[in-house]
Design a protein around this motif. Structure first.
Motif, PDB file in Angstrom:
ATOM      1  N   ASN A   1       0.830  -1.207   0.000  1.00 62.24           N
ATOM      2  CA  ASN A   1       0.000   0.000   0.000  1.00 62.24           C
ATOM      3  C   ASN A   1       0.859   1.249   0.000  1.00 62.24           C
ATOM      4  O   ASN A   1       2.047   1.210   0.273  1.00 62.24           O
ATOM      5  N   ASP A   2       0.227   2.386  -0.262  1.00 60.05           N
ATOM      6  CA  ASP A   2       0.926   3.663  -0.243  1.00 60.05           C
ATOM      7  C   ASP A   2       1.115   4.188   1.172  1.00 60.05           C
ATOM      8  O   ASP A   2       2.029   4.961   1.416  1.00 60.05           O
ATOM      9  N   ARG A   3       0.256   3.788   2.092  1.00 61.60           N
ATOM     10  CA  ARG A   3       0.380   4.253   3.473  1.00 61.60           C
ATOM     11  C   ARG A   3       0.001   3.144   4.445  1.00 61.60           C
ATOM     12  O   ARG A   3      -0.693   2.198   4.087  1.00 61.60           O
ATOM     13  N   PHE A   4       0.454   3.293   5.665  1.00 60.70           N
ATOM     14  CA  PHE A   4       0.226   2.286   6.694  1.00 60.70           C
ATOM     15  C   PHE A   4      -1.163   2.452   7.293  1.00 60.70           C
ATOM     16  O   PHE A   4      -1.548   3.541   7.696  1.00 60.70           O
ATOM     17  N   LEU A   5      -1.913   1.362   7.339  1.00 60.69           N
ATOM     18  CA  LEU A   5      -3.239   1.340   7.950  1.00 60.69           C
ATOM     19  C   LEU A   5      -3.349   0.114   8.842  1.00 60.69           C
ATOM     20  O   LEU A   5      -2.842  -0.956   8.516  1.00 60.69           O
TER      21      LEU A   5
ATOM     22  N   ASP B   1       0.544  -5.737   5.264  1.00 62.57           N
ATOM     23  CA  ASP B   1      -0.082  -5.175   4.064  1.00 62.57           C
ATOM     24  C   ASP B   1       0.780  -4.068   3.469  1.00 62.57           C
ATOM     25  O   ASP B   1       0.897  -3.949   2.256  1.00 62.57           O
ATOM     26  N   TYR B   2       1.366  -3.250   4.318  1.00 60.93           N
ATOM     27  CA  TYR B   2       2.169  -2.114   3.873  1.00 60.93           C
ATOM     28  C   TYR B   2       3.475  -2.559   3.220  1.00 60.93           C
ATOM     29  O   TYR B   2       3.879  -2.031   2.193  1.00 60.93           O
ATOM     30  N   SER B   3       4.137  -3.560   3.812  1.00 63.71           N
ATOM     31  CA  SER B   3       5.469  -3.943   3.344  1.00 63.71           C
ATOM     32  C   SER B   3       5.471  -5.150   2.413  1.00 63.71           C
ATOM     33  O   SER B   3       6.434  -5.372   1.690  1.00 63.71           O
ATOM     34  N   GLY B   4       4.437  -5.977   2.455  1.00 63.15           N
ATOM     35  CA  GLY B   4       4.406  -7.175   1.641  1.00 63.15           C
ATOM     36  C   GLY B   4       5.109  -8.360   2.275  1.00 63.15           C
ATOM     37  O   GLY B   4       5.282  -9.388   1.643  1.00 63.15           O
TER      38      GLY B   4
ATOM     39  N   LEU C   1       3.455 -13.434   9.899  1.00 60.46           N
ATOM     40  CA  LEU C   1       4.100 -14.260  10.915  1.00 60.46           C
ATOM     41  C   LEU C   1       5.522 -13.772  11.191  1.00 60.46           C
ATOM     42  O   LEU C   1       5.944 -13.706  12.353  1.00 60.46           O
ATOM     43  N   LEU C   2       6.247 -13.380  10.147  1.00 61.87           N
ATOM     44  CA  LEU C   2       7.601 -12.864  10.336  1.00 61.87           C
ATOM     45  C   LEU C   2       7.593 -11.540  11.097  1.00 61.87           C
ATOM     46  O   LEU C   2       8.452 -11.286  11.940  1.00 61.87           O
TER      47      LEU C   2
ATOM     48  N   ALA D   1       0.569  -5.693  13.271  1.00 63.82           N
ATOM     49  CA  ALA D   1       1.392  -6.588  12.446  1.00 63.82           C
ATOM     50  C   ALA D   1       0.715  -6.852  11.101  1.00 63.82           C
ATOM     51  O   ALA D   1       1.382  -6.895  10.071  1.00 63.82           O
ATOM     52  N   ALA D   2      -0.594  -7.032  11.096  1.00 77.22           N
ATOM     53  CA  ALA D   2      -1.309  -7.249   9.840  1.00 77.22           C
ATOM     54  C   ALA D   2      -1.231  -6.007   8.961  1.00 77.22           C
ATOM     55  O   ALA D   2      -1.080  -6.116   7.742  1.00 77.22           O
ATOM     56  N   GLY D   3      -1.312  -4.837   9.555  1.00 76.38           N
ATOM     57  CA  GLY D   3      -1.180  -3.597   8.791  1.00 76.38           C
ATOM     58  C   GLY D   3       0.220  -3.427   8.227  1.00 76.38           C
ATOM     59  O   GLY D   3       0.395  -3.010   7.079  1.00 76.38           O
TER      60      GLY D   3
END
Length: 61
Positions: free
Chosen positions: A2-6, A23-26, A30-31, A18-20
């Motif tokens: 994504n373009d921004r952290f949500l 999504d942000y970093s790909g 779990l890591l 962690a889920a956000g």
């Protein structure tokens, strides 16, 4: 990525941080969660405080 952290409440285990970040970093969530645990063991209450602040202040999805 994504373009921004949500915050991602849909895939959340605790607050969705962690889920956000996943999504942000790909990166696999779990890591990221294992990284949070390792950082908490190293820094102690500092990481817990940062996690709570991000979970409280970051925008939700």
């Amino acid at each position: 990525m994504n373009d921004r952290f949500l915050i991602n409440r849909r895939d959340a285990k605790v607050m969705g941080v962690a889920a956000g970040l996943s999504d942000y970093s790909g990166i696999d969530p779990l890591l990221i969660r294992l990284g949070f645990v390792a950082a908490t063991l190293i820094t102690g209450p500092v990481m817990i405080l940062l996690y709570l602040l991000v979970g409280w202040l970051a925008p939700r999805q």
